[in-house]
Structures are given as C-alpha cells and as structure tokens.
Design an enzyme around this catalytic site. Sequence first.
Site, short mmCIF file in Angstrom:
data_model
loop_
_atom_site.label_atom_id
_atom_site.label_comp_id
_atom_site.label_asym_id
_atom_site.label_seq_id
_atom_site.Cartn_x
_atom_site.Cartn_y
_atom_site.Cartn_z
N ARG A 152 -13.05 -0.58 20.50
CA ARG A 152 -13.77 -1.53 21.34
C ARG A 152 -12.95 -2.79 21.64
NH1 ARG A 152 -19.69 -1.27 20.75
NH2 ARG A 152 -19.98 0.72 21.77
N LYS B 56 -37.59 0.34 7.69
CA LYS B 56 -36.49 1.23 7.37
C LYS B 56 -36.79 1.94 6.05
CE LYS B 56 -31.54 1.14 8.28
NZ LYS B 56 -30.38 0.39 8.72
N GLU C 110 -17.43 -6.04 17.65
CA GLU C 110 -16.00 -5.91 17.30
C GLU C 110 -15.12 -6.77 18.19
OE1 GLU C 110 -18.12 -3.40 17.50
OE2 GLU C 110 -18.09 -2.54 15.47
C1 LIG Z 1 -19.60 -0.17 17.65
C2 LIG Z 1 -20.14 0.17 16.30
N1 LIG Z 1 -19.85 -0.62 15.25
C3 LIG Z 1 -20.33 -0.31 14.02
C4 LIG Z 1 -21.11 0.79 13.83
C5 LIG Z 1 -21.57 1.17 12.44
N2 LIG Z 1 -23.02 1.14 12.32
C6 LIG Z 1 -23.74 2.25 12.34
S1 LIG Z 1 -25.36 1.96 12.24
C7 LIG Z 1 -25.13 0.31 12.17
C8 LIG Z 1 -26.32 -0.59 12.07
C9 LIG Z 1 -27.25 -0.39 13.22
O1 LIG Z 1 -28.33 -1.27 13.10
P1 LIG Z 1 -29.57 -1.12 14.07
O2 LIG Z 1 -29.11 -0.96 15.46
O3 LIG Z 1 -30.48 -2.23 13.78
O4 LIG Z 1 -30.19 0.26 13.65
P2 LIG Z 1 -31.02 0.65 12.32
O5 LIG Z 1 -30.04 1.34 11.41
O6 LIG Z 1 -31.55 -0.57 11.72
O7 LIG Z 1 -32.05 1.57 12.82
C10 LIG Z 1 -23.78 0.01 12.20
C11 LIG Z 1 -23.22 -1.35 12.10
C12 LIG Z 1 -21.37 1.60 14.97
N3 LIG Z 1 -22.08 2.73 14.88
N4 LIG Z 1 -20.89 1.27 16.18
#
Ligand SMILES: Cc1ncc(C[n+]2csc(CCOP(=O)(O)OP(=O)(O)O)c2C)c(N)n1
Length: 612
Positions: free
Chosen positions: A391, A279, A363
């Site tokens: 959700r 990242k 969630e």
């Molecule tokens: C249902 C939901 N809950 C919370 C979020 C907020 N959110 C956006 S990105 C993220 C982390 C995503 O992590 P990952 O899938 O590992 O992707 P990375 O950023 O590491 O590429 C979160 C919790 C979301 N987009 N959707």
Amino acid sequence: MILNHISSPADLRKLAPGELPLLCAELRRNIIDTVSNNGGHLAASLGAVELIVALHYLFDTPNDKILFDVGHQAYAHKLLTGRKQAFDNLRQGNGCAGFPTPAESEFDPCITGHAGVAISNAVGIAAANWLKGDRGKVVAVVGDGSLNCGISLEGLNNAKTHGKNLIVILNDNKMSISPNVGGLPNYLNRLISGGPYNRFKKTVKDVIKTLPRHDRIHRIIRKIAESVKGFLLPGVVFEELGFRYIGPIDGNDLDKLLHTIGNIKDLQGPFLIHVITRKGLGYKFAEADPENYHGVSGFCVEDGKLTPNGSMTFSKAFGQSMIDLATANPEVVAVTAAMACGTGLKKFADKLPRQFFDVGIAEEHAVSFAAGLAAGGMRPVVAIYSTFIQRALDNIYHDVVLAGLPVIFAIDRAGAVEDGPTHHGIYDLGFLLAMPGLTVMAPADEAELDVMLRFAYDLKKPVAIRYPRGGTLSKIASPVLEFGKAAIVKDGGDVMIWATNLEVATALDVAGLLAKDNIDAGVVNTRFLSPFDRETLLAHKDRSIVTIEDHTLSGGLASVVDGVLAAAQSHGKILHFGWPNELIRHGKISEIRQHHGMDADAIADKIKKALS
Ligand SMILES: Cc1ncc(C[n+]2csc(CCOP(=O)(O)OP(=O)(O)O)c2C)c(N)n1
C-alpha cells in the site's frame, strides 16, 4: 439442522423469520468447530452472524451484491452461499479460502483481504450498474477498523454521485485486531452514547429555563439552537458526505436488523447504517478476549485453550530487540498500522508507551508519519507485514527514500503464508530493490535480525529488513555484519547456493542431500539484497550458481544474481528457486512448497539433474 437444508440464500429466504435465531446458533456452532480445527478468524466472524443472515434474507443475492471489509468476518456468508462442504476444509489446500474471492463463488463480487477497499469496490459496482441500467443493490459491510483506512474515506467521499443503490453497513465492534484507535472511533463512540446532541439539548433547556418566558433572548437562543442542531445530530459527518445515516442499532438483534434494513432497502440512498456488534459473540472465551481470538491457529472448544503459535519467533525476537534498542536510545520509536500483536510489538507498547504509535489500519500514513518523525529528529522503526506495505510503496519512495530519512522498515511475514494470495509477502523485493539508496537486508535467523536492526540504527539511512513468519532459533548467522557483504556459511567446490532468510536453512539441507551424491555444494547467506555483494558472487562465478528465496522469481534475489552474472564473461550453470509468476494458493506451507518444487528434496533433485 436448518443449515443442512440451505445450499444458497434462496433457501434461506424460504425460512420463517422465527427460524432464523436457530440458524444463527447453528452457524456459530459450525464456525467454532471448524476454526478450532483449522485455525482462522474467529471473533469477527462470530460477531457478524446475525448481520449476514439478515442481509442474505433481505437482499436478492447474488443479483444484489454484498462486499465485506476486511473479509475475515464473512464465514457465515460462506456457509450460506453453497460452500458448506468446502468450509469444513477452511484454509486447507482443498478447501475454502479464508477470505471472499470471486474465484470461489458468484456471491463474492470482489477480492477482500486487505482492509479498506469494499466501499470503493461497491461504489464502482454501483456506477457500473448505473451505466447498465441495473437497479441491483450494493451493500458494503465495513468494520470500524477498516473505516479508518484512507481508501474507505476516499470511497465515502466519492459515493454520492452513483450511490443511489449503495448501502454501507458500518459493523462497529470497537475493535480492530486490538482496540480501535484514533479520532474516528472516538466519534463513533460519541454517536453510540448520543453524547454531544444530548448534552447540547440539555444545555439549551437549562439556559432557557433561567430566562423570562417571553424574553427576546429566549427566542433568539431557540433559533440559534435550531440552526446548529444539525451539526450535532448523530451521523452528521456521514450526512454531510451525502449519506443518510441510520443508527446506531444493535447488530446482533435480528429483529432490529430485519426491521431497520428492511425499511430502507428499497429507498434511494446512499445509506450508512451503523450497527453495533459484539466480537466473539456466542463463544465466551472469544467474547472475553477478542484480541487473542481474532486470528487463531486452533483451540480446544471446551476450555478455550489456544493452540500455541510457536512459529512467530522472528516477530518475537524483533519485539525484544526493539525494547532493547529503544530503552537504550529514547529517540527510537515504533510505528505499527494496527498490527501490534502480529508484529511482536505488544510488549513494547506496554513497556514503552510513549515511544509506541499505533496509527490504525493506515499503512500509507504510517510511512509518511514515520518520515515526519524522522524529520523531527526521532528514529522510527515501522513494522508492517510485507503484503500490507505494498500500500505504502509511494510513501516509502517519495517521503523516505528521496529525502534520505533514517526510517527503518521492519517487514514481517515476508514470504508465502497460509492465508493465500491476498496475504503472501512475496513481492516486496520487486519494489524495494528498485529504490535508489534504500538498503535492503534479510536475516537468516533471529540473532541476525537483532544485529541487522542495530546495524540499521547505526547506518542512519533508509533501511528495509525483511523477514518471514516463523524462525529457526538456529544460529546460522555470525553476529558481525559488514555493509553490503554476504556471509559464506559453507564453501563448496561444485555449486554455490545463494539464499535469503530461512532459505539459508533450506540451502544447508539441500547441500547435505547433494553431498550424498558427492556434489560439493556451498551455501551463502545473502544478507544484503541491496547493496548486493557482487564481489563474492563473481569470485565463484564459474561454479554452478543456485538461488533459493521465499519471493517471486522476478524482482528478487534471482533477478539480482542474473543481473550480475549477465555482465560476466563466463559463468557456470544458473538455477533459481522461488515462486513462479502465478497465483500461489492458500494452504499448509509445506504442501504449497512441495507443489511448487520448493522443498529441499525437490531442489536437490533438480540440481542433480542439471549437473549430470
Ligand atoms: C491493509 C491491511 N492492513 C492490515 C490488515 C490486517 N488486519 C486484518 S483484520 C484487521 C482489523 C480489522 O478491524 P475491523 O475492520 O474493525 O474488523 P473486525 O475484525 O473488528 O470485524 C487488521 C488490521 C489488513 N487486512 N489489511
């Protein structure tokens, strides 16, 4: 610049493999410059550059489909799919959305913005292809955080039947927004280290070494080892679900990606390719601190200084109130679904780690887990953004409200937000107010949020408190709450303006503007959406009644007020201001409000016209 000559992936596919590293560098430069100006999701997009280039290079997009989960890592995809100019205005009203959306491009098969849906969407597309006899490949790029989502696991479970042309790329950077949590990330880490299989091999060798060469036990051990080996081989969990697991491979190594994905892309799947990415790669400040560079308001490219995010005062106030409440009451616990930073709970997590639970992007689980905590005698406060708590609608109803458990929902980012329709928190009242016995409150400022949190604690019933991004720090609210009672902030003989949250401040501005035209407007801070203060509304029913809310016009304050006044024998004029039942775009909030006539000037003008 190679990037200037790429208006679609077809152009990319004309390049020699040797030109791709330079293209990746150009993509990174572009992403860093654009996000430094416009804000957006930096670290995840930087880490996924090689992967996105490799996928568009190898697959026949848009006939083959690529879906991103959760979508914020797809900036390179946007730049390669004919949106270079629109990307200059990323997240602005006239520019690209921050997430993939079919409204923007044929290269975006589905909407992504909420985590966990890509595998299900991809399985659906694969099934549609199967019905149509289409052999197109479907690729779901899923973050390790998003893989934790219940839906992702449901999607994996369902993939085998129609998944011949399905490839899931697990983009593992060990981070959700904060470090990823739970058993699944632990399992992925063990895959990366090769731990259990290597340990098992070594143990078997060590045991065999101690036994005589042709001993019968020696043969039996070998046989047993052979038969249980499968359970310990990398990816066995995915293999058992019907996937062919490949990996882990370095997802920032273009050659490896082209070689590995190229080898399997024409074979029958479903495949799960586990790639490890970093990242923030390519921008040292984001690499060093991917959590704070996940989503940014902007930054100085040279020194990495982040544009201060001054507009998060409700969240900050919530975090502090929670520390105070939980310090005084050890049974108070905080639950977040992977949003400790965004919901203001980071300090709480550091100060009171035993009372803090991050359950990952889950969630539904967060709410049902909180129901369990409450049933077990704890006093959980579940902090979730309005858009993501959608959700968990059934979990709120079934697990908490029906059981009457004392769970407090702290619903942050309630209202329209810059990210656009995937993230607007403008529907929560529509479903919360339908729930019998759920108290729903909306603070007008941070001090009132603190009072409401304590009030909810004392109430010992299911309570939701909704509040928007930003804050006022003005002390509109009086610190004393009475159950189900609104607060008259200012009386007015001609008009009474009922407002929620920050719209109380808007209403005061509107009243000031109306006063210039000798219209005497009062302002009511609604405070309780449920139970609603019918008495105060009916007491002024013959004046003109105006509502202002950062919510859709249906299902929120406007609907509640209409319901009360409809039963009255007479009432004054009614005017409602809120979001129409249509798609509200992304962009600067001030511009969106202006566009929809939600700024104080437009509201005052409309009231004047209605009264004249
Ligand atoms: C249902 C939901 N809950 C919370 C979020 C907020 N959110 C956006 S990105 C993220 C982390 C995503 O992590 P990952 O899938 O590992 O992707 P990375 O950023 O590491 O590429 C979160 C919790 C979301 N987009 N959707």
